[in-house]
Motif scaffolding. Sequence first.
Motif, PDB file in Angstrom:
ATOM      1  N   PRO A  58      -3.443   5.417-106.817  1.00 47.79           N
ATOM      2  CA  PRO A  58      -2.481   5.993-105.878  1.00 47.79           C
ATOM      3  C   PRO A  58      -2.892   5.859-104.417  1.00 47.79           C
ATOM      4  N   ASP A  59      -4.205   6.068-104.139  1.00 50.13           N
ATOM      5  CA  ASP A  59      -4.604   5.951-102.733  1.00 50.13           C
ATOM      6  C   ASP A  59      -4.428   4.517-102.246  1.00 50.13           C
ATOM      7  N   ASN A  60      -4.657   3.557-103.152  1.00 47.65           N
ATOM      8  CA  ASN A  60      -4.431   2.163-102.821  1.00 47.65           C
ATOM      9  C   ASN A  60      -2.936   1.906-102.643  1.00 47.65           C
ATOM     10  N   ASP A  61      -2.098   2.533-103.481  1.00 42.96           N
ATOM     11  CA  ASP A  61      -0.642   2.401-103.359  1.00 42.96           C
ATOM     12  C   ASP A  61      -0.172   2.873-101.990  1.00 42.96           C
ATOM     13  N   GLN A  62      -0.718   4.006-101.553  1.00 41.18           N
ATOM     14  CA  GLN A  62      -0.300   4.535-100.257  1.00 41.18           C
ATOM     15  C   GLN A  62      -0.669   3.579 -99.134  1.00 41.18           C
ATOM     16  N   THR A  63      -1.851   3.000 -99.242  1.00 40.67           N
ATOM     17  CA  THR A  63      -2.280   2.022 -98.237  1.00 40.67           C
ATOM     18  C   THR A  63      -1.384   0.793 -98.274  1.00 40.67           C
ATOM     19  N   LEU A  64      -1.125   0.300 -99.504  1.00 41.21           N
ATOM     20  CA  LEU A  64      -0.268  -0.880 -99.651  1.00 41.21           C
ATOM     21  C   LEU A  64       1.143  -0.591 -99.156  1.00 41.21           C
ATOM     22  N   PHE A  65       1.627   0.612 -99.450  1.00 44.48           N
ATOM     23  CA  PHE A  65       2.979   0.949 -99.036  1.00 44.48           C
ATOM     24  C   PHE A  65       3.081   1.050 -97.507  1.00 44.48           C
ATOM     25  N   ILE A 103      12.561   3.949 -96.735  1.00 44.10           N
ATOM     26  CA  ILE A 103      12.044   4.705 -97.881  1.00 44.10           C
ATOM     27  C   ILE A 103      11.012   5.720 -97.411  1.00 44.10           C
ATOM     28  N   SER A 104      11.179   6.944 -97.896  1.00 43.74           N
ATOM     29  CA  SER A 104      10.203   8.002 -97.622  1.00 43.74           C
ATOM     30  C   SER A 104       9.714   8.498 -98.975  1.00 43.74           C
ATOM     31  N   LEU A 105       8.491   8.171 -99.310  1.00 42.63           N
ATOM     32  CA  LEU A 105       7.959   8.527-100.628  1.00 42.63           C
ATOM     33  C   LEU A 105       7.553   9.997-100.686  1.00 42.63           C
ATOM     34  N   THR A 106       8.057  10.682-101.727  1.00 40.99           N
ATOM     35  CA  THR A 106       7.620  12.060-101.985  1.00 40.99           C
ATOM     36  C   THR A 106       6.834  12.109-103.292  1.00 40.99           C
ATOM     37  N   THR A 107       6.638  10.948-103.891  1.00 40.96           N
ATOM     38  CA  THR A 107       5.914  10.840-105.151  1.00 40.96           C
ATOM     39  C   THR A 107       5.026   9.605-105.071  1.00 40.96           C
ATOM     40  N   ASP A 108       4.253   9.355-106.115  1.00 44.92           N
ATOM     41  CA  ASP A 108       3.477   8.119-106.163  1.00 44.92           C
ATOM     42  C   ASP A 108       4.440   6.937-106.229  1.00 44.92           C
ATOM     43  N   LEU A 109       3.938   5.773-105.910  1.00 40.23           N
ATOM     44  CA  LEU A 109       4.801   4.600-105.817  1.00 40.23           C
ATOM     45  C   LEU A 109       5.335   4.151-107.174  1.00 40.23           C
ATOM     46  N   TYR A 110       4.500   4.150-108.215  1.00 42.65           N
ATOM     47  CA  TYR A 110       4.984   3.639-109.503  1.00 42.65           C
ATOM     48  C   TYR A 110       6.181   4.429-110.032  1.00 42.65           C
ATOM     49  N   PRO A 111       6.148   5.761-110.053  1.00 46.27           N
ATOM     50  CA  PRO A 111       7.335   6.485-110.522  1.00 46.27           C
ATOM     51  C   PRO A 111       8.594   6.142-109.707  1.00 46.27           C
ATOM     52  N   TYR A 112       8.398   5.933-108.409  1.00 50.47           N
ATOM     53  CA  TYR A 112       9.533   5.558-107.554  1.00 50.47           C
ATOM     54  C   TYR A 112      10.091   4.190-107.982  1.00 50.47           C
ATOM     55  N   LEU A 113       9.191   3.219-108.181  1.00 52.79           N
ATOM     56  CA  LEU A 113       9.617   1.883-108.608  1.00 52.79           C
ATOM     57  C   LEU A 113      10.247   1.926-110.006  1.00 52.79           C
ATOM     58  N   ARG A 114       9.699   2.763-110.862  1.00 51.81           N
ATOM     59  CA  ARG A 114      10.244   2.895-112.225  1.00 51.81           C
ATOM     60  C   ARG A 114      11.675   3.424-112.171  1.00 51.81           C
ATOM     61  N   LYS A 115      11.908   4.431-111.322  1.00 48.61           N
ATOM     62  CA  LYS A 115      13.254   4.985-111.181  1.00 48.61           C
ATOM     63  C   LYS A 115      14.208   3.940-110.608  1.00 48.61           C
ATOM     64  N   MET A 116      13.745   3.174-109.629  1.00 49.45           N
ATOM     65  CA  MET A 116      14.568   2.092-109.076  1.00 49.45           C
ATOM     66  C   MET A 116      14.935   1.084-110.170  1.00 49.45           C
ATOM     67  N   THR A 117      13.954   0.778-111.028  1.00 49.40           N
ATOM     68  CA  THR A 117      14.170  -0.186-112.107  1.00 49.40           C
ATOM     69  C   THR A 117      15.185   0.338-113.110  1.00 49.40           C
ATOM     70  N   ILE A 118      15.054   1.588-113.487  1.00 51.67           N
ATOM     71  CA  ILE A 118      15.998   2.184-114.438  1.00 51.67           C
ATOM     72  C   ILE A 118      17.414   2.140-113.858  1.00 51.67           C
ATOM     73  N   ASN A 119      17.558   2.528-112.601  1.00 49.28           N
ATOM     74  CA  ASN A 119      18.876   2.505-111.965  1.00 49.28           C
ATOM     75  C   ASN A 119      19.450   1.097-111.899  1.00 49.28           C
ATOM     76  N   ALA A 120      18.597   0.132-111.533  1.00 52.63           N
ATOM     77  CA  ALA A 120      19.067  -1.257-111.438  1.00 52.63           C
ATOM     78  C   ALA A 120      19.453  -1.801-112.814  1.00 52.63           C
ATOM     79  N   ALA A 121      18.682  -1.454-113.843  1.00 51.89           N
ATOM     80  CA  ALA A 121      18.979  -1.919-115.199  1.00 51.89           C
ATOM     81  C   ALA A 121      20.280  -1.301-115.709  1.00 51.89           C
ATOM     82  N   LEU A 122      20.472  -0.009-115.452  1.00 53.31           N
ATOM     83  CA  LEU A 122      21.720   0.646-115.866  1.00 53.31           C
ATOM     84  C   LEU A 122      22.920   0.049-115.136  1.00 53.31           C
TER      85      LEU A 122
END
Length: 196
Positions: free
Chosen positions: A15-22, A76-95
């Motif tokens: 997660p700390d790496n995700d925040q840096t990458l983000f 984008i303003s992250l209030t959670t870790d990046l992976y859950p955010y990307l997962r939610k985006m993926t679910i929405n896009a797939a639906l």
Amino acid sequence: MLKMPELAPPPMARPDNDQTLFARLQAGDQTALRALFDSYFDRLAAVARRIVLDDALARDVAQQVYIQLWERRTAISLTTDLYPYLRKMTINAALAEVRTTARRSQLLARRPAQEQVMRDVESDYLNGELQEHLLGEIERLPNRPRTIFRMSRFEHLTYDEIAHSLGISVKTVEDHMSRALRELHAAVRRYLHLFF
């Protein structure tokens, strides 16, 4: 009772790496996007696959998520870790893809019926137009052929009955009828030539 050891989660970016990458991603660093892609793409494609039930389409959905991430990175303003955010985006896009595919399938299923309706409407229109044109051409026939044609086709009289009614020979009825038919056939051919 023996307790099952907990399995370690699959390797992923910390997660700390995700925040840096983000943060780098938001600044426009494409190498950060590549690092996030390498970290999560396969997992996101697997999430999408469970929804769209197609490997190639699932990979397209996951790629689309990364495109959206890049395009919307500054909003984008992250209030959670990046992976859950990307997962939610993926679910929405797939639906959304499933809904689009379902609509497309419904439209394709309806298309043959719609095409048949259009052919029927076109056919009715042309038949109506042709009938109207034919009636006009009958009116343009010379008097005697027109009268004989009407008696034969509209009143359903035989040639003998027409001859008797008009006081002429059957041969004369046949001659006038032949002339009427020749002129009407020529008129119909000319009319149909306009359409076909």
